[in-house]
Scaffold this motif. Sequence first.
Motif, short mmCIF file in Angstrom:
data_model
loop_
_atom_site.label_atom_id
_atom_site.label_comp_id
_atom_site.label_asym_id
_atom_site.label_seq_id
_atom_site.Cartn_x
_atom_site.Cartn_y
_atom_site.Cartn_z
N ARG A 110 -13.94 -0.08 17.35
CA ARG A 110 -13.36 -1.43 17.80
C ARG A 110 -13.95 -2.13 19.05
N LEU A 148 -15.42 -3.57 14.69
CA LEU A 148 -14.20 -4.39 14.26
C LEU A 148 -13.56 -4.96 15.52
N GLU A 150 -11.90 -7.04 17.57
CA GLU A 150 -10.12 -7.26 17.98
C GLU A 150 -10.01 -8.59 18.86
N THR A 178 -10.25 -6.95 13.29
CA THR A 178 -9.06 -6.03 13.59
C THR A 178 -8.07 -7.22 13.98
N TYR A 204 -8.58 -4.11 9.46
CA TYR A 204 -7.90 -3.14 10.21
C TYR A 204 -6.68 -3.83 11.04
N HIS A 206 -3.73 -3.96 14.11
CA HIS A 206 -3.13 -3.26 15.15
C HIS A 206 -1.63 -3.63 15.28
#
Length: 286
Positions: A110, A148, A150, A178, A204, A206
Amino acid sequence: MNTQHKLLSSCPVSCFADEIAESLDRQIEVLSRLGISYVELRSADGINVSDFTMNFAKEVKKKLDQANIHISAIGSPIGKIGIDDDFDAHLQKLSHTEQMADIFETPYIRMFSFYIPENYVAADCRSEVLFRTEAMIAEAAHNNITLLHENEKGIYGDNASRCLDLMQQFAGKHFSCTFDFANFIQCGQDPLEAYEMLSPYISYVHVKDALFATREVVPAGTGDGHLPEIFQKLDASGYHGFLSLEPHLANFSGLAALEHNAAIRTENNTEKAFCVAWEAFQKVLG
């Protein structure tokens, strides 16, 4: 008889276990009790994964292996520095973090796209963000790692349009998205609109919800994140990546280091808060 389809039933579920407790042993006890077999590794025994020594990383890996707990991604702080901060040193940190990913047998790290100074607008920093992001992706590709990105408040890629800018520039085998519901809300971004813009790039997810009115993080499905609707869209699209629970409901160890101007959470019992978040997440899935 309940015949309701369980959303995203083929998706593996992970979490940030350091929100349960600072102690790795206690994290493992609670994960085992809840039947969670993946972790997005951010810290253990109060040490951030990017600061693990090789020997400590191997000790952590051994404990996780014994409990049959695997790593879904390295929850690193890479890219979570100011756009004017030393980048060469940060690339070295990325290289070390890639060694951690190798030890923990995950291809995913991440990352973020750099904090924008208060006296700048994001557009002023775009060229430097792109330069740094491209350099990090090249470093990741050398070690067959996927970064990834975020969305996070205060960084270049905090809203959907700038996340899309990064994806259109660099998305591929070594760079993907993400999707974080609550972080979009805290930036004033509608998560449904963000999903429609970014869906081709999401690898991905969260699981974290929040309220537009107060920007407060709340249990999944109780805020303005449109989690049920977006989960349905992900399900229909054939998404099969990780769903990683990041509760952010309590004053867990390390919160202040993770967020600029971190709000004080009302719940200080971290284990209880994690279990509340876990139960709410399971309810959204059906």
